[in-house]
Enzyme design. Sequence first.
Site, PDB file in Angstrom:
ATOM      1  N   ASP A 449      52.710   3.933  -3.463  1.00 48.41           N
ATOM      2  CA  ASP A 449      52.600   4.880  -2.346  1.00 48.41           C
ATOM      3  C   ASP A 449      51.149   5.271  -2.084  1.00 48.41           C
ATOM      4  OD1 ASP A 449      53.533   6.585  -0.363  1.00 48.41           O
ATOM      5  OD2 ASP A 449      55.079   7.464  -1.628  1.00 48.41           O
ATOM      6  N   ASP A 514      59.507   7.097   6.630  1.00 47.26           N
ATOM      7  CA  ASP A 514      60.200   8.124   5.842  1.00 47.26           C
ATOM      8  C   ASP A 514      61.442   8.620   6.568  1.00 47.26           C
ATOM      9  OD1 ASP A 514      58.752   8.082   3.567  1.00 47.26           O
ATOM     10  OD2 ASP A 514      57.625   9.924   3.942  1.00 47.26           O
TER      11      ASP A 514
HETATM   12  C1  GLA Z   1      56.117   9.553   0.330  1.00 51.50           C
HETATM   13  C2  GLA Z   1      57.087   8.409   0.469  1.00 51.50           C
HETATM   14  C3  GLA Z   1      58.485   8.893   0.143  1.00 51.50           C
HETATM   15  C4  GLA Z   1      58.500   9.427  -1.264  1.00 51.50           C
HETATM   16  C5  GLA Z   1      57.469  10.532  -1.405  1.00 51.50           C
HETATM   17  C6  GLA Z   1      57.327  10.971  -2.839  1.00 51.50           C
HETATM   18  O1  GLA Z   1      56.329  10.510   1.285  1.00 51.50           O
HETATM   19  O2  GLA Z   1      57.030   7.873   1.746  1.00 51.50           O
HETATM   20  O3  GLA Z   1      59.411   7.845   0.288  1.00 51.50           O
HETATM   21  O4  GLA Z   1      58.254   8.387  -2.162  1.00 51.50           O
HETATM   22  O5  GLA Z   1      56.185  10.117  -0.976  1.00 51.50           O
HETATM   23  O6  GLA Z   1      56.385  11.960  -2.993  1.00 51.50           O
END
Ligand code: GLA
Length: 709
Positions: A449, A514
């Site tokens: 990420d 997301d």
């Molecule tokens: C980001 C990712 C999510 C999740 C969060 C965790 O927003 O896109 O899918 O993994 O971080 O903090």
Amino acid sequence: MSLPSYVHLQNAEMSVILHCPGGVPVISYMGKALSDVTSTLMLQQLTTRQEAKCSPAVEPPLSLVPHHGEGFTGHPGLQLSGQDDQWAAGFSLVAVDADKQQAVFDCRDDLRSLQLHVHVRLDTQLNLMQFSTSLTNLGKTEVQVHYLNAATLPLSPNYQRAKTFEGRWSNEFQTRDILLQMGAYVRENRRGKTSHDCFPGIILCHQGTSEQHGECLGLHLGASANHRLMVEVLNDGRRYVQMGELLFPGECRLHAGEKYRSPTLFVSYSENGLSSMSQQFHRFIRRDILQHRPDKAPRQVHYNTWEGIYFNHDVSTLTQLATHASQLGVERFVLDDGWFNGRRSDRTGLGDWYVDSSVYPDGLTPLIQQVNQLGMTFGIWFEPEMVNPDSDLYRQHPEWALQTRHNPQVPFRHQYVLDLSNPEVCEYLFNRIDDILTTYPDISYIKWDMNRDVNHPGNSSGQPSMHKQTQALYGLLAKVKQHHPHLEIESCCSGGGRVDLEILRYTDRFWTSDSNDALDRLVIQRGFSYFFPAEVMGAHVGPRDCHITGRHLSIELRAAVAMFGHMGIEMDPRELTEHERKVLSDAISIYKKNRSWLHSADLFRLDDDGLNINFGYVSDDKQRAIFAYNSIKETGHTTPGRYYFVGLDRGTAYRLTRLWPETLKEYSPSVLQATEGEVFSGEALMQIGLQLPVLFPQTALVFLLEAVS
Ligand code: GLA
């Protein structure tokens, strides 16, 4: 050595003709293949431009790297500075290394000790071109490169429209069609990631181009950080598109003998509409970019813990989630954010990549074993490039964060960016990741990420460092993969903030967005599909009430939308009703049954009618197809229109079955009963079409077509 006046790159369907007048070469034709009856003399004669009133007697060339030295007054493809008159350049072409598929043009400016290489490649089987450039400092004093485009491509005046890409967090890949007018359309991205709002891509089309008809060019710059895109219609009537990496002042200093290389610009051409343009990208990615081979390893159905439990990690809860997930047919369990030291919220812990013993007293082994025993593989979340100020790592090494001196950091999810151009930082990160993967050899997947903009890309010497940061990131990813060859990596960046072809060389799929809201996802996934194929598009069935939009959507719709990507689920499965459980496991079975051919099939988007989002996948041999009709808004008529299938073989007979949903309440008997299991010619399906049934809005229908002998 004599130099050619023209270089003609060619495959069965397209031609690219480069004119070499002595300086940097110019594209004088790029499009449908020209045969032997057409000569370069004809091209030259037909495109002769005269001296216009109050204009240069000879127009400065729109070369692959137009620049000041040539008197070009549009946006220069090269901007530089240095002691030896290096604010401009005057290149002479000194060598050309070319065959039918690729050419490297060697251009020199001896006065200023500069060497420019221009690389152009046309694929042998696909209408896909790659462009890149590099600049070498042959002198003794430093030269600063402020900008070097990957390419500047002149456009024929027929390219009048552009499909542009914009968006935001949880709403990526939104398209907007614009008409090109005098002046420039410019997108500059300084977020230090590919970005949610400024995807480095654009599609240029003729006026009437649609999904299945007309000429278009799709352009995508493989750049995972800062970039610049521009399309300009000049006052002299010429038009061009230009893309390259965006560099900060002083960011790229070339000492004697050093070279800067631009990212690669990928260009797909089609004379048969946007879907065919996308198919070129998809095939290319499958053949040349992805390390993942679908015939060897099908894309496993994921369960991701994030929207199920967020930071509330607890082994017994996780075991329950894993049990429920495996009963639904899930094949990979991904432990998201929250497993490492101190990470009880997003305020702490980033950088401290040690399993938190207060949550996992016996380490991760018991959970991993449980997951494996349930028949699933195990994946884990990292955000290696970041550090929370509240972390042991930051307390020990505050100097490891990127920053600009005397400026407070812009607050962004309580975290700073680590300086990857510092080899010690990369070594620390590699060692931490390697240690976790070595301690737990059954971890076969990382969700990598990256959750903030890089607002202060200054390194410890006070130099802007975004270019180096990105190169170091690629290096770190490559090293992790090299030491763990079976590891798969997902590129996530708060969803779809780092989706590009360069990062995909080091990773295996994207977390597309997301947002798990199926209605929003239909639009996001459609935008994504212009460049990227279904199997790299992470798509999860989210909770009944979407956590991002609050929308309440049926399980049938949520499942139908997720099954067309790399499918997963992300929710608390303990909350599912009996009905939802059944529907979800049915959808997972359909996905598993069809993924091996879907993930090598051709995508056909149907034209946008403002009411529905429709598309289909047709297998290579045209023996199978799956088409989705996603009714979003109600029609203005009592009865909706017809569904015209595309991409089928006209003469083949196909059996039509409704694959989804299994049960459907209908107002009155409809076409669905009249056609179920019946056989139709491809021609009939494409030319007569299928009368659509009256449905509630927000209903998805999925049809399977199978050739019968
Ligand atoms: C980001 C990712 C999510 C999740 C969060 C965790 O927003 O896109 O899918 O993994 O971080 O903090």
